[in-house]
Design a protein around this motif. Structure first.
Motif, PDB file in Angstrom:
ATOM      1  N   MET A   1       0.824  -1.184   0.000  1.00  0.00           N
ATOM      2  CA  MET A   1       0.000   0.000   0.000  1.00  0.00           C
ATOM      3  C   MET A   1       0.870   1.250   0.000  1.00  0.00           C
ATOM      4  N   GLU A   2       0.447   2.218  -0.758  1.00  0.00           N
ATOM      5  CA  GLU A   2       1.200   3.456  -0.848  1.00  0.00           C
ATOM      6  C   GLU A   2       0.805   4.395   0.285  1.00  0.00           C
ATOM      7  N   GLU A   3       1.807   4.940   0.965  1.00  0.00           N
ATOM      8  CA  GLU A   3       1.557   5.850   2.070  1.00  0.00           C
ATOM      9  C   GLU A   3       1.339   7.257   1.524  1.00  0.00           C
ATOM     10  N   ILE A   4       0.273   7.903   1.991  1.00  0.00           N
ATOM     11  CA  ILE A   4      -0.001   9.271   1.585  1.00  0.00           C
ATOM     12  C   ILE A   4       0.756  10.201   2.527  1.00  0.00           C
ATOM     13  N   LYS A   5       1.655  10.965   1.969  1.00  0.00           N
ATOM     14  CA  LYS A   5       2.462  11.872   2.781  1.00  0.00           C
ATOM     15  C   LYS A   5       1.683  13.143   3.083  1.00  0.00           C
ATOM     16  N   GLU A   6       2.015  13.716   4.232  1.00  0.00           N
ATOM     17  CA  GLU A   6       1.407  14.975   4.627  1.00  0.00           C
ATOM     18  C   GLU A   6       2.047  16.110   3.825  1.00  0.00           C
ATOM     19  N   PRO A   7       1.244  17.041   3.323  1.00  0.00           N
ATOM     20  CA  PRO A   7       1.820  18.170   2.590  1.00  0.00           C
ATOM     21  C   PRO A   7       2.702  19.021   3.506  1.00  0.00           C
ATOM     22  N   GLN A   8       3.728  19.574   2.934  1.00  0.00           N
ATOM     23  CA  GLN A   8       4.690  20.351   3.710  1.00  0.00           C
ATOM     24  C   GLN A   8       4.038  21.586   4.340  1.00  0.00           C
ATOM     25  N   MET A   9       3.088  22.190   3.652  1.00  0.00           N
ATOM     26  CA  MET A   9       2.420  23.374   4.195  1.00  0.00           C
ATOM     27  C   MET A   9       1.677  23.049   5.485  1.00  0.00           C
ATOM     28  N   SER A  10       0.987  21.922   5.525  1.00  0.00           N
ATOM     29  CA  SER A  10       0.248  21.583   6.742  1.00  0.00           C
ATOM     30  C   SER A  10       1.210  21.206   7.866  1.00  0.00           C
ATOM     31  N   TYR A  11       2.291  20.551   7.530  1.00  0.00           N
ATOM     32  CA  TYR A  11       3.302  20.199   8.526  1.00  0.00           C
ATOM     33  C   TYR A  11       3.900  21.467   9.139  1.00  0.00           C
ATOM     34  N   ILE A  12       4.259  22.414   8.307  1.00  0.00           N
ATOM     35  CA  ILE A  12       4.829  23.670   8.791  1.00  0.00           C
ATOM     36  C   ILE A  12       3.803  24.437   9.619  1.00  0.00           C
ATOM     37  N   GLY A  13       2.546  24.415   9.200  1.00  0.00           N
ATOM     38  CA  GLY A  13       1.498  25.099   9.955  1.00  0.00           C
ATOM     39  C   GLY A  13       1.323  24.537  11.345  1.00  0.00           C
ATOM     40  N   LYS A  14       1.336  23.215  11.457  1.00  0.00           N
ATOM     41  CA  LYS A  14       1.203  22.595  12.777  1.00  0.00           C
ATOM     42  C   LYS A  14       2.420  22.891  13.648  1.00  0.00           C
ATOM     43  N   LYS A  15       3.597  22.840  13.065  1.00  0.00           N
ATOM     44  CA  LYS A  15       4.817  23.156  13.827  1.00  0.00           C
ATOM     45  C   LYS A  15       4.831  24.623  14.252  1.00  0.00           C
ATOM     46  N   LEU A  16       4.407  25.512  13.366  1.00  0.00           N
ATOM     47  CA  LEU A  16       4.350  26.928  13.688  1.00  0.00           C
ATOM     48  C   LEU A  16       3.384  27.176  14.844  1.00  0.00           C
ATOM     49  N   ALA A  17       2.235  26.522  14.824  1.00  0.00           N
ATOM     50  CA  ALA A  17       1.271  26.658  15.917  1.00  0.00           C
ATOM     51  C   ALA A  17       1.850  26.125  17.218  1.00  0.00           C
ATOM     52  N   TYR A  18       2.511  24.985  17.153  1.00  0.00           N
ATOM     53  CA  TYR A  18       3.098  24.377  18.345  1.00  0.00           C
ATOM     54  C   TYR A  18       4.174  25.270  18.953  1.00  0.00           C
ATOM     55  N   TYR A  19       5.097  25.742  18.129  1.00  0.00           N
ATOM     56  CA  TYR A  19       6.193  26.554  18.653  1.00  0.00           C
ATOM     57  C   TYR A  19       5.720  27.946  19.080  1.00  0.00           C
ATOM     58  N   SER A  20       4.686  28.473  18.453  1.00  0.00           N
ATOM     59  CA  SER A  20       4.123  29.746  18.901  1.00  0.00           C
ATOM     60  C   SER A  20       3.533  29.598  20.294  1.00  0.00           C
ATOM     61  N   ALA A  21       2.782  28.528  20.505  1.00  0.00           N
ATOM     62  CA  ALA A  21       2.194  28.283  21.824  1.00  0.00           C
ATOM     63  C   ALA A  21       3.288  28.026  22.862  1.00  0.00           C
ATOM     64  N   LEU A  22       4.301  27.279  22.486  1.00  0.00           N
ATOM     65  CA  LEU A  22       5.387  26.967  23.403  1.00  0.00           C
ATOM     66  C   LEU A  22       6.144  28.224  23.825  1.00  0.00           C
ATOM     67  N   ALA A  23       6.451  29.085  22.874  1.00  0.00           N
ATOM     68  CA  ALA A  23       7.183  30.318  23.188  1.00  0.00           C
ATOM     69  C   ALA A  23       6.345  31.233  24.077  1.00  0.00           C
ATOM     70  N   GLY A  24       5.058  31.353  23.790  1.00  0.00           N
ATOM     71  CA  GLY A  24       4.185  32.161  24.629  1.00  0.00           C
ATOM     72  C   GLY A  24       4.083  31.608  26.040  1.00  0.00           C
ATOM     73  N   THR A  25       4.021  30.289  26.158  1.00  0.00           N
ATOM     74  CA  THR A  25       3.952  29.654  27.468  1.00  0.00           C
ATOM     75  C   THR A  25       5.239  29.881  28.252  1.00  0.00           C
ATOM     76  N   ILE A  26       6.358  29.811  27.592  1.00  0.00           N
ATOM     77  CA  ILE A  26       7.648  30.048  28.262  1.00  0.00           C
ATOM     78  C   ILE A  26       7.732  31.486  28.772  1.00  0.00           C
ATOM     79  N   ILE A  27       7.272  32.440  27.962  1.00  0.00           N
ATOM     80  CA  ILE A  27       7.289  33.839  28.398  1.00  0.00           C
ATOM     81  C   ILE A  27       6.367  34.030  29.599  1.00  0.00           C
ATOM     82  N   LEU A  28       5.177  33.421  29.558  1.00  0.00           N
ATOM     83  CA  LEU A  28       4.244  33.544  30.677  1.00  0.00           C
ATOM     84  C   LEU A  28       4.812  32.934  31.952  1.00  0.00           C
TER      85      LEU A  28
END
Length: 101
Positions: A1-28
């Motif tokens: 079976m062929e694996e469907i890869k995640e598009p790079q844009m969605s991967y970057i979007g999820k990482k951007l959301a994660y690191y934005s939340a992480l940085a804000g939490t660290i500042i708080l």
């Protein structure tokens, strides 16, 4: 079976959301521990800059959903993860207003 890869844009979007939340939490957490007033200003600058960067990327993801419907689920997950930062910022503002007064 062929694996469907995640598009790079969605991967970057999820990482951007994660690191934005992480940085804000660290500042708080750093402010809640130290009560250094500089961190309030840093947090405000960070929230505004994160809003601009995440907003631009969110628009790019919305365009990807419209033009690349094959991976629409991956894009929607990335969009939702980015939008979850909004209530997080509101929660952090309530926490700051409680501890800052």
């Amino acid at each position: 079976m062929e694996e469907i890869k995640e598009p790079q844009m969605s991967y970057i979007g999820k990482k951007l959301a994660y690191y934005s939340a992480l940085a804000g939490t660290i500042i708080l957490i750093a402010y809640l521990i130290s009560h250094v007033e500089f961190l309030i200003g840093l947090g405000l600058v960070y929230v505004l800059s994160a809003f601009v960067v995440n907003g631009i990327f969110l628009l790019a993801l919305l365009l990807e959903v419209i033009y690349n419907t094959l991976y629409w689920r991956a894009y929607i997950v990335a969009i939702i993860s980015m939008l979850l930062n909004i209530p997080l910022v509101i929660l952090y503002l309530f926490i700051l207003s409680y501890f800052h007064l």
